[in-house]
Design a protein around this motif. Structure first.
Motif, mmCIF file in Angstrom:
data_model
loop_
_atom_site.group_PDB
_atom_site.id
_atom_site.type_symbol
_atom_site.label_atom_id
_atom_site.label_comp_id
_atom_site.label_asym_id
_atom_site.label_seq_id
_atom_site.Cartn_x
_atom_site.Cartn_y
_atom_site.Cartn_z
ATOM 1 N N PRO A 203 0.836 -1.204 0.000
ATOM 2 C CA PRO A 203 0.000 0.000 0.000
ATOM 3 C C PRO A 203 0.872 1.256 0.000
ATOM 4 C CG PRO A 203 -0.726 -1.565 1.679
ATOM 5 C CD PRO A 203 0.602 -2.045 1.182
ATOM 6 N N VAL A 204 0.253 2.366 -0.404
ATOM 7 C CA VAL A 204 0.967 3.644 -0.516
ATOM 8 C C VAL A 204 0.382 4.635 0.481
ATOM 9 C CG1 VAL A 204 1.484 5.597 -2.037
ATOM 10 C CG2 VAL A 204 1.499 3.249 -2.946
ATOM 11 N N VAL A 205 1.254 5.356 1.178
ATOM 12 C CA VAL A 205 0.848 6.416 2.095
ATOM 13 C C VAL A 205 1.478 7.721 1.624
ATOM 14 C CG1 VAL A 205 0.793 7.238 4.476
ATOM 15 C CG2 VAL A 205 0.744 4.774 4.016
ATOM 16 N N MET A 206 0.657 8.710 1.317
ATOM 17 C CA MET A 206 1.137 10.036 0.943
ATOM 18 C C MET A 206 1.248 10.886 2.202
ATOM 19 S SD MET A 206 1.434 9.674 -2.325
ATOM 20 C CE MET A 206 1.906 11.377 -2.696
ATOM 21 N N PHE A 207 2.453 11.428 2.464
ATOM 22 C CA PHE A 207 2.661 12.221 3.686
ATOM 23 C C PHE A 207 2.975 13.668 3.349
ATOM 24 C CE2 PHE A 207 5.092 14.147 7.085
ATOM 25 C CZ PHE A 207 4.297 13.843 8.186
ATOM 26 N N SER A 208 2.315 14.602 4.073
ATOM 27 C CA SER A 208 2.487 16.038 3.858
ATOM 28 C C SER A 208 3.133 16.685 5.083
ATOM 29 C CB SER A 208 1.133 16.709 3.587
ATOM 30 O OG SER A 208 0.530 16.168 2.427
ATOM 31 N N HIS A 209 4.241 17.366 4.856
ATOM 32 C CA HIS A 209 4.964 18.012 5.954
ATOM 33 C C HIS A 209 4.264 19.295 6.397
ATOM 34 C CE1 HIS A 209 6.491 21.267 3.381
ATOM 35 N NE2 HIS A 209 6.833 20.356 2.468
ATOM 36 N N GLY A 210 4.695 19.856 7.526
ATOM 37 C CA GLY A 210 4.159 21.103 8.043
ATOM 38 C C GLY A 210 4.905 22.317 7.518
ATOM 39 N N LEU A 211 4.407 23.511 7.895
ATOM 40 C CA LEU A 211 5.062 24.749 7.501
ATOM 41 C C LEU A 211 6.498 24.785 8.020
ATOM 42 C CD1 LEU A 211 2.320 27.468 8.125
ATOM 43 C CD2 LEU A 211 3.204 26.721 5.915
ATOM 44 N N THR A 212 7.400 25.239 7.173
ATOM 45 C CA THR A 212 8.844 25.320 7.430
ATOM 46 C C THR A 212 9.451 23.941 7.677
ATOM 47 O OG1 THR A 212 8.853 25.689 9.842
ATOM 48 C CG2 THR A 212 8.525 27.624 8.423
ATOM 49 N N GLY A 213 8.768 22.900 7.248
ATOM 50 C CA GLY A 213 9.287 21.551 7.397
ATOM 51 C C GLY A 213 9.735 20.959 6.074
ATOM 52 N N ARG A 214 10.260 19.767 6.166
ATOM 53 C CA ARG A 214 10.633 18.970 5.007
ATOM 54 C C ARG A 214 10.376 17.501 5.327
ATOM 55 N NH1 ARG A 214 13.711 20.744 0.754
ATOM 56 N NH2 ARG A 214 14.110 22.990 0.713
ATOM 57 N N PRO A 215 10.211 16.653 4.318
ATOM 58 C CA PRO A 215 9.918 15.250 4.600
ATOM 59 C C PRO A 215 10.939 14.579 5.515
ATOM 60 C CG PRO A 215 9.496 15.719 2.296
ATOM 61 C CD PRO A 215 10.134 16.959 2.871
ATOM 62 N N GLU A 216 12.223 14.896 5.346
ATOM 63 C CA GLU A 216 13.247 14.225 6.142
ATOM 64 C C GLU A 216 13.118 14.510 7.634
ATOM 65 O OE1 GLU A 216 15.362 17.773 4.025
ATOM 66 O OE2 GLU A 216 13.788 16.267 3.576
ATOM 67 N N ASP A 217 12.421 15.602 8.007
ATOM 68 C CA ASP A 217 12.205 15.879 9.424
ATOM 69 C C ASP A 217 11.429 14.756 10.100
ATOM 70 O OD1 ASP A 217 13.431 18.330 8.979
ATOM 71 O OD2 ASP A 217 11.535 19.413 8.781
ATOM 72 N N TYR A 218 10.623 14.049 9.333
ATOM 73 C CA TYR A 218 9.741 13.012 9.871
ATOM 74 C C TYR A 218 10.261 11.603 9.581
ATOM 75 C CZ TYR A 218 6.661 17.091 9.822
ATOM 76 O OH TYR A 218 6.122 18.342 9.999
ATOM 77 N N ALA A 219 11.538 11.503 9.257
ATOM 78 C CA ALA A 219 12.086 10.222 8.802
ATOM 79 C C ALA A 219 11.907 9.114 9.826
ATOM 80 C CB ALA A 219 13.564 10.381 8.447
ATOM 81 N N THR A 220 11.964 9.435 11.115
ATOM 82 C CA THR A 220 11.867 8.380 12.132
ATOM 83 C C THR A 220 10.542 7.641 12.037
ATOM 84 O OG1 THR A 220 13.310 9.619 13.629
ATOM 85 C CG2 THR A 220 11.989 7.856 14.589
ATOM 86 N N ILE A 221 9.431 8.365 12.015
ATOM 87 C CA ILE A 221 8.136 7.691 11.950
ATOM 88 C C ILE A 221 7.859 7.152 10.553
ATOM 89 C CG2 ILE A 221 6.817 9.825 11.535
ATOM 90 C CD1 ILE A 221 4.592 8.539 13.299
ATOM 91 N N LEU A 222 8.278 7.863 9.511
ATOM 92 C CA LEU A 222 7.975 7.414 8.150
ATOM 93 C C LEU A 222 8.754 6.158 7.782
ATOM 94 C CD1 LEU A 222 7.663 10.821 6.255
ATOM 95 C CD2 LEU A 222 5.932 9.530 7.530
ATOM 96 N N THR A 223 9.974 6.029 8.265
ATOM 97 C CA THR A 223 10.716 4.797 7.999
ATOM 98 C C THR A 223 10.121 3.620 8.777
ATOM 99 O OG1 THR A 223 12.366 5.402 9.689
ATOM 100 C CG2 THR A 223 12.883 5.924 7.398
#
Length: 322
Positions: free
Chosen positions: A103-123
């Motif tokens: 399955p595919v999950v599309m994730f949207s970061h917050g203001l002044t953020g980037r995807p890599e900021d959330y790498a812990t939970i996304l990985t």
């Protein structure tokens, strides 16, 4: 909601913060112009994903980048995915994908953020058997011009990116060819990304989406006219959120007409716990993994584990209407 009204509301309530931020208190001031009534949502009661079983093993995680562009809007997308190799190690760039259809999950970061900021939970999601695709938005990411109103354009960005990601499943020579399950898709996001995610189920409903996960989000600007086939929702919100008032997130949650649950963090702020490992992140990541296993793999046993993970260690309370 009409675009004539919502930009003014959004501008008055959203502001940039030094962390990954989104909106201020979403409660309208008495002097503000009254909002037009939202249209009544058209919903159906039956979730779209048939029963199945989620993989219980952990995968190694690969990571790669896609360079996308929607009508002049640059949308680089980071992809984390189940990969060949031993689980538990560091992510490996451009690793070979594991066998299976995920399955595919599309994730949207917050203001002044980037995807890599959330790498812990996304990985962690990727290691559990999901392909996670996270666009970097052109006007709200760190280093951009910080145009807050552009949040209203982000649901369309996510839908476009989803189309391009799913196309990889049939692309000759692509490492994810034959690995993506286009019939099992969710959207998730934090803060401004939570607004984006709610929008994908309301004003900009993408019927391909089967479920949503909203971290510290609000319906400001995108409304609560949830529409289409039932898409279960998991909301996660800190009760001490200093950027998006907890009541604003709860108000959006209350409007969801489908199976839903809200993980409330009595000591939680706007979401710093999402950005680094710790007890709170482990509770949130474990509960969200089980939620995604249930909603995207159709795994009934996973559904039974959501509340157990959510209430572990007295870190959170759980309002369960799943």
């Amino acid at each position: 909601m009409s675009r004539r009204v919502t930009p003014a509301l959004l501008a008055s309530a959203l502001f940039l913060t030094s962390m990954v931020g989104c909106s201020a208190d979403a409660r309208p001031a008495q002097s503000r112009q009254a909002l037009p009534a939202e249209p009544q949502p058209t919903v159906t009661a039956t979730p779209q994903v048939p029963a199945g079983t989620a993989p219980q093993k952990s995968f190694a995680v690969g990571v790669r980048q896609l360079k996308l562009n929607r009508d002049g809007r640059a949308l680089p997308v980071t992809l984390w995915y189940p990969a060949v190799g031993a689980a538990g190690g560091a992510t490996k760039r451009s690793a070979a994908a594991a066998d299976g259809r995920f399955p595919v999950v599309m994730f949207s970061h917050g203001l002044t953020g980037r995807p890599e900021d959330y790498a812990t939970i996304l990985t962690r999601w990727a290691a559990a058997g999901f392909v996670v695709a996270a666009p970097t938005f052109p006007h709200t990411a760190r280093g951009s011009d910080g145009n807050i109103l552009d949040v209203l354009n982000q649901p369309a960005d996510v839908s476009y990116a989803l189309t391009q990601v799913l196309a990889l499943d049939g692309k000759a020579g692509d490492p994810l060819r034959g690995r993506l399950d286009a019939e099992r898709v969710a959207a998730a996001g934090h803060s401004a990304g939570g607004v984006t995610t709610i929008g994908l189920f309301t004003a900009s409903r993408d019927e391909r989406l089967d479920a949503g996960v909203v971290f510290a989000g609000t319906a400001l600007g995108v409304g609560t006219a949830f529409a289409g086939a039932a898409a279960p929702q998991l909301f996660v919100h800190g009760e001490l959120d200093e950027v998006v008032d907890y009541a604003a997130g709860k108000a959006a949650y209350d409007k969801v007409p489908w199976p839903k649950a809200m993980l409330s963090l009595p000591k939680g702020d706007h979401g710093r716990a999402l950005l680094s490992d710790g007890a709170t992140l482990r509770v949130v990541s474990d509960a969200s993994v089980e939620f995604l296993r249930w909603t995207l793999y159709g795994d009934a046993k996973a559904k039974g584990r959501i509340s157990t993970d959510a209430t572990r260690g007295d870190i959170a309370t759980f309002d369960d209407h799943l």
